[in-house]
Design an enzyme around this catalytic site. Structure first.
Site, short mmCIF file in Angstrom:
data_model
loop_
_atom_site.label_atom_id
_atom_site.label_comp_id
_atom_site.label_asym_id
_atom_site.label_seq_id
_atom_site.Cartn_x
_atom_site.Cartn_y
_atom_site.Cartn_z
N SER A 254 0.80 -1.23 0.00
CA SER A 254 0.00 0.00 0.00
C SER A 254 0.83 1.27 0.00
O SER A 254 0.33 2.34 -0.34
CB SER A 254 -0.93 0.02 1.22
OG SER A 254 -0.19 -0.04 2.42
N ASP B 13 -3.98 8.26 7.41
CA ASP B 13 -4.78 7.34 8.20
C ASP B 13 -3.86 6.66 9.20
O ASP B 13 -2.69 7.05 9.33
CB ASP B 13 -5.55 6.34 7.30
CG ASP B 13 -4.65 5.38 6.52
OD1 ASP B 13 -3.45 5.23 6.87
OD2 ASP B 13 -5.13 4.77 5.55
N HIS C 203 -0.82 5.06 7.05
CA HIS C 203 -0.19 5.64 5.85
C HIS C 203 0.06 7.14 5.98
O HIS C 203 -0.77 7.86 6.53
CB HIS C 203 -1.07 5.38 4.63
CG HIS C 203 -1.39 3.93 4.41
ND1 HIS C 203 -2.56 3.36 4.84
CD2 HIS C 203 -0.66 2.94 3.83
CE1 HIS C 203 -2.56 2.07 4.54
NE2 HIS C 203 -1.42 1.80 3.93
#
Length: 348
Positions: free
Chosen positions: A33, A323, A326
């Site tokens: 990610s 978040d 991240h």
């Protein structure tokens, strides 16, 4: 005749200068990610980010599947090399081989070196990312021809960012790998997978490769939340594991640089710069490094970080993390600049 020849000569000279300076004609991305630009949008997984408020500060406020409020490090790295400012996801059908010829992303949020890690959230395993790359090579040869495709693949810069999920999503949560390996043994297990992956990538034509080490994963807001009763401090055990893993990864890279003919393999280590940002956020223009911008900033990620999440901050530039897992676009830009300057400068 002479006056007409001068502009033509200057144009030719300019093209030659650009050709010499264009040492990296494409950026090719593998990983999780931290670098997924939207492949998980097209995978049957719960780990997605193609909805608001993700992408809130992206051009047009568009959620693309990037796990951030805006761009991610690979976008900034591509731009730093004079290429396009956004690297498209390979599974995004709005792009084709003409777009992918100058940059493509095979990464999948939630994946790891270990196949067992990708199974947790049903995302694309690393071996499948490599299969997509082989498919991409065939398309590229069809588009450019064999020789031009070979040259491009050899001159392209390959960026790999992966490994955090193997520990935080797999090893420290489920008994499977922990019952098989001590943490040191698991580190060696992952490094061997990385070695095999890089060796295969070299066999397929890659020559300029950057592989990222682990970040200070014990300082991610989600991990701090699990340490709530200890004052929400960073989990130093996890940070120590990250540092040790990075050392092992670097040792392997040194060996492969000697073993694989023609390869230039570097470790792009975000640990130090992200640690500096987290320890002294104000010196980088941030106000908060312990909690994320989205929601309460303690646990929200993916579908828990949505437009109905209360308390989401109004200015993500004040936060290190978007978040609970991240970084914000601003942090991503700082990391990318650091990596380009300290690890990738030899490829410029």
């Amino acid at each position: 005749m002479a006056s007409e020849a001068i502009p033509c000569f200057l144009a030719y000279l300019l093209l030659q200068i650009l050709a010499v300076n264009a040492k990296v004609p494409a950026i090719i991305v593998f990983g999780d990610s931290s670098v997924d630009s939207g492949n998980n949008n097209h995978v049957g997984t719960l780990l997605k980010s193609n909805f608001a408020p993700y992408g809130r500060d992206f051009r047009g406020g568009k959620p693309t599947g990037r796990f951030s409020n805006g761009r991610i490090p690979t976008d900034f790295i591509s731009e730093a090399f004079g290429n396009k400012p956004l690297i498209p996801a390979y599974l995004d059908t709005t792009y084709d081989i003409k777009d992918f010829a100058t940059g493509v992303c095979f990464a999948s949020a939630g994946t790891g070196y270990d196949n067992a890690t990708s199974d947790v959230l049903s995302v694309i395993p690393l071996w499948k990312e490599l299969e997509y790359y082989k498919e991409y090579q065939k398309k590229l040869r069809g588009y450019l021809g064999n020789e031009k495709a070979k040259d491009l693949l050899g001159e392209a810069l390959y960026l790999i960012s992966i490994g955090t999920n193997d520990f935080l999503e797999n090893y420290y949560i489920f008994r499977g790998r922990k019952s098989q390996f001590s943490v040191v043994e698991y580190q060696h297990f992952l490094v061997q997978i990385a070695r095999n992956f890089l060796t295969e990538l070299h066999r397929l034509g890659a020559r300029k490769v950057s592989i990222s080490g682990l970040p200070p994963m014990g300082c991610l807001p989600l991990e701090r939340t699990t340490n709530l009763f200890s004052g929400s401090h960073c989990i130093e055990e996890y940070n120590n594991v990250a540092r040790d893993f990075n050392k092992k990864l670097n040792g392997m890279i040194i060996e492969l640089n000697k073993e694989l003919a023609g390869i230039k393999l570097v470790l792009s280590n975000p640990y130090d710069i992200l640690s500096q940002i987290i320890q002294n956020p104000s010196s980088f223009g941030f106000e908060n490094a312990a909690k994320a911008c989205c929601g309460t900033g303690m646990f929200e990620m993916s579908y828990l970080c949505n437009k109905r999440s209360p308390f989401t901050c109004s200015d993500a530039n004040k936060y290190v993390f978007w978040d609970s897992f991240h970084p914000t676009e601003k942090t991503n830009k700082i990391i990318a600049d650091y990596v380009v300057k300290n690890s990738l400068a030899q490829f410029l």
